[in-house]
Scaffold this active site. Structure first.
Site, PDB file in Angstrom:
ATOM      1  N   ASP A  53       0.862  -1.190   0.000  1.00  0.00           N
ATOM      2  CA  ASP A  53       0.000   0.000   0.000  1.00  0.00           C
ATOM      3  C   ASP A  53       0.895   1.235   0.000  1.00  0.00           C
ATOM      4  O   ASP A  53       0.640   2.210   0.696  1.00  0.00           O
ATOM      5  CB  ASP A  53      -0.931  -0.004   1.221  1.00  0.00           C
ATOM      6  CG  ASP A  53      -2.053   1.040   1.104  1.00  0.00           C
ATOM      7  OD1 ASP A  53      -2.276   1.550  -0.013  1.00  0.00           O
ATOM      8  OD2 ASP A  53      -2.679   1.342   2.121  1.00  0.00           O
ATOM      9  N   ASP A  83       2.515   2.320   8.007  1.00  0.00           N
ATOM     10  CA  ASP A  83       1.308   1.606   7.581  1.00  0.00           C
ATOM     11  C   ASP A  83       1.624   0.283   6.873  1.00  0.00           C
ATOM     12  O   ASP A  83       1.301   0.100   5.706  1.00  0.00           O
ATOM     13  CB  ASP A  83       0.482   2.520   6.660  1.00  0.00           C
ATOM     14  CG  ASP A  83      -0.991   2.143   6.657  1.00  0.00           C
ATOM     15  OD1 ASP A  83      -1.360   1.166   7.335  1.00  0.00           O
ATOM     16  OD2 ASP A  83      -1.766   2.815   5.959  1.00  0.00           O
TER      17      ASP A  83
HETATM   18  P1  ADP Z   1      -4.217   4.035   8.051  1.00  0.00           P
HETATM   19  O1  ADP Z   1      -4.293   2.533   8.013  1.00  0.00           O
HETATM   20  O2  ADP Z   1      -5.420   4.670   8.633  1.00  0.00           O
HETATM   21  O3  ADP Z   1      -3.831   4.612   6.724  1.00  0.00           O
HETATM   22  P2  ADP Z   1      -1.570   4.838   8.915  1.00  0.00           P
HETATM   23  O4  ADP Z   1      -0.660   3.891   9.591  1.00  0.00           O
HETATM   24  O5  ADP Z   1      -1.265   5.163   7.497  1.00  0.00           O
HETATM   25  O6  ADP Z   1      -3.061   4.327   9.101  1.00  0.00           O
HETATM   26  O7  ADP Z   1      -1.596   6.179   9.766  1.00  0.00           O
HETATM   27  C1  ADP Z   1      -2.475   7.221   9.414  1.00  0.00           C
HETATM   28  C2  ADP Z   1      -1.777   8.559   9.591  1.00  0.00           C
HETATM   29  O8  ADP Z   1      -1.388   8.720  10.939  1.00  0.00           O
HETATM   30  C3  ADP Z   1      -0.501   8.718   8.789  1.00  0.00           C
HETATM   31  O9  ADP Z   1      -0.746   9.243   7.514  1.00  0.00           O
HETATM   32  C4  ADP Z   1       0.310   9.661   9.619  1.00  0.00           C
HETATM   33  O10 ADP Z   1      -0.037  10.985   9.311  1.00  0.00           O
HETATM   34  C5  ADP Z   1      -0.131   9.338  11.016  1.00  0.00           C
HETATM   35  N1  ADP Z   1       0.815   8.414  11.678  1.00  0.00           N
HETATM   36  C6  ADP Z   1       0.794   7.062  11.640  1.00  0.00           C
HETATM   37  N2  ADP Z   1       1.795   6.542  12.372  1.00  0.00           N
HETATM   38  C7  ADP Z   1       2.460   7.585  12.894  1.00  0.00           C
HETATM   39  C8  ADP Z   1       3.610   7.712  13.754  1.00  0.00           C
HETATM   40  N3  ADP Z   1       4.263   6.639  14.209  1.00  0.00           N
HETATM   41  N4  ADP Z   1       4.027   8.940  14.090  1.00  0.00           N
HETATM   42  C9  ADP Z   1       3.372  10.027  13.625  1.00  0.00           C
HETATM   43  N5  ADP Z   1       2.308   9.985  12.822  1.00  0.00           N
HETATM   44  C10 ADP Z   1       1.844   8.782  12.448  1.00  0.00           C
HETATM   45 MG    MG Z   2      -2.197   4.866   5.704  1.00  0.00          MG
END
Ligand code: ADP
Ligand code: MG
Length: 386
Positions: free
Chosen positions: A200, A217
């Site tokens: 992804d 992610d």
């Molecule tokens: P989703 O499955 O909802 O896409 P993500 O893992 O991509 O989940 O996280 C969504 C958003 O949260 C990311 O785009 C980022 O902006 C923020 N995010 C995720 N993990 C972190 C982290 N470890 N530190 C800071 N921001 C994070």
């Molecule tokens: Mg994401």
């Protein structure tokens, strides 16, 4: 910002209430008790399957009890009440770790699997020295990890939202190109060292800070044993190419970067991420230097023609069938019917370097156990391959 009008706390609580059921609340409370975090603060992201929160840990002076500082962490909370895991099913089928997975009508267990998968994949990325959040703790559907952001709880921007600053346009263009090259190196390392395909990967799942790209992610990332590994990799590389072209980067062909990422020539610097990044960048410059030259013409025209040719080639590559396993190659009759792998191997070698890479990998994968991370409730059932 509607949060300002609504009042930050109230808004946060409203969002939180949608996801935090009783058991999730209890997990958060236990994390607070263990002093892993002090609270869940602002929601950073609300997604279909998970919400991400900034989770500060306040530290206090032992004697005075005065506040001495705050360390931020990120809590990714998978929604347990969620309906649409249908899409994700396909990521699960075919993977050893999730065969016979307990996802039949049991959301909570299913969600736990996803969180677990993300946690382990983050561990793998960390072990390989890739820039990504460090996973701190996993409890059911709650994944606590390193916060990628500043000391005030502001997350680094997604690559999509980045506005690079530079001395002039040329400098900025150079930076975008460097990021493109950096990312190709990361995809290769992810593939070669972690033995994962992100699946992804896009400007939405990469954070940026001070010229460094952070991969996030990874719950849906797949190992080499997944039947659609190559499809996902092609998709990832395609997304990356499209994004950087929009940023004006002269990108390489999808098939070229695919070969670069999968080439079974071993990484010279598997144990040294920095040296590996340098070597990857050099290899990519080499690919630029040796690629077929676009046709002659007026400058603007050549650019357009080259871009069009690139699009066509990428389209062809995407439509191409890339066999995922040796069995598939034999089944499809893509090799002359010889007696076993040896005759087949030779026929393949003549065919295409893609297949050559694939073949070397197929052989390697034969005897290999998927993972080094075993876990109590892993319903692994690896005897049913092929
Ligand atoms: P989703 O499955 O909802 O896409 P993500 O893992 O991509 O989940 O996280 C969504 C958003 O949260 C990311 O785009 C980022 O902006 C923020 N995010 C995720 N993990 C972190 C982290 N470890 N530190 C800071 N921001 C994070
Ligand atoms: Mg994401």
């Amino acid at each position: 910002d509607n949060k300002v009008h609504m009042g930050r706390e109230k808004a946060d609580r409203a969002t939180r209430d949608q996801v935090l059921d009783r058991r999730t609340e209890a997990i958060i409370e236990s994390m607070v008790r263990k002093e892993l975090i002090s609270e869940l603060q602002g929601v950073i992201s609300t997604g279909k399957e998970a919400n991400v929160y900034a989770a500060p840990l306040h530290t206090y002076d032992d004697d005075e009890g005065t506040h001495t500082g705050t360390l931020y962490r990120a809590a990714k909370i998978y929604k347990t009440s969620i309906l649409s895991f249908v899409d994700r099913e396909r990521y699960i089928t075919g993977e050893h770790r999730f065969r016979n997975g307990g996802h039949k009508g049991n959301n909570r267990k299913m969600v736990k699997k996803w969180a677990e998968k993300e946690f382990r994949n983050l561990q793998r990325l960390n072990r390989a020295g890739l820039a990504c959040p460090y996973p701190i703790q996993l409890k059911a559907n709650v994944l606590l990890m390193e916060f990628l952001g500043d000391g005030e709880g502001h997350a680094y921007p997604r690559l999509r939202d980045v506005e690079l600053e530079g001395t002039d346009d040329d400098d900025i263009a150079q930076q975008w190109r460097a990021l493109y090259i950096q990312l190709l190196g990361l995809v290769r390392r992810l593939y070669q060292v972690c033995r994962l395909v992100h699946a992804d990967l896009s400007e939405y799942n990469i954070l940026y800070h001070e010229r460094v790209l952070y991969i996030i992610d990874v719950s849906q990332s797949v190992g080499h044993d997944h039947p659609q590994t190559y499809d996902f990799l092609r998709m990832d590389l395609h997304n990356i190419g499209a994004f950087f072209r929009r940023k004006g980067v002269d990108t390489l062909r999808d098939r070229t970067v695919f070969e670069f990422a999968t080439a079974n020539n071993g990484l010279a610097y598997a144990d040294d991420p920095a040296a590996d990044a340098t070597a990857a960048a050099e290899a990519i410059e080499q690919l630029y230097a040796t690629r077929p030259k676009p046709a002659e013409g007026a400058d603007g025209e050549t650019d357009k023609e080259a871009l069009a040719a690139l699009e066509v080639d990428n389209e062809v590559f995407r439509a191409q069938y890339i066999p995922q396993s040796l069995h598939q190659i034999y089944d499809e009759g893509m090799v002359a019917r010889g007696d076993g792998p040896v005759g087949g191997t030779e026929a393949l070698h003549a065919k295409d370097s893609l297949y050559r890479n694939l073949l070397a990998e197929g052989q390697e994968d034969e005897g290999e156990e998927e993972d080094d991370d075993d876990d109590e409730d892993d319903d692994d059932d690896s005897d049913s391959d092929s």
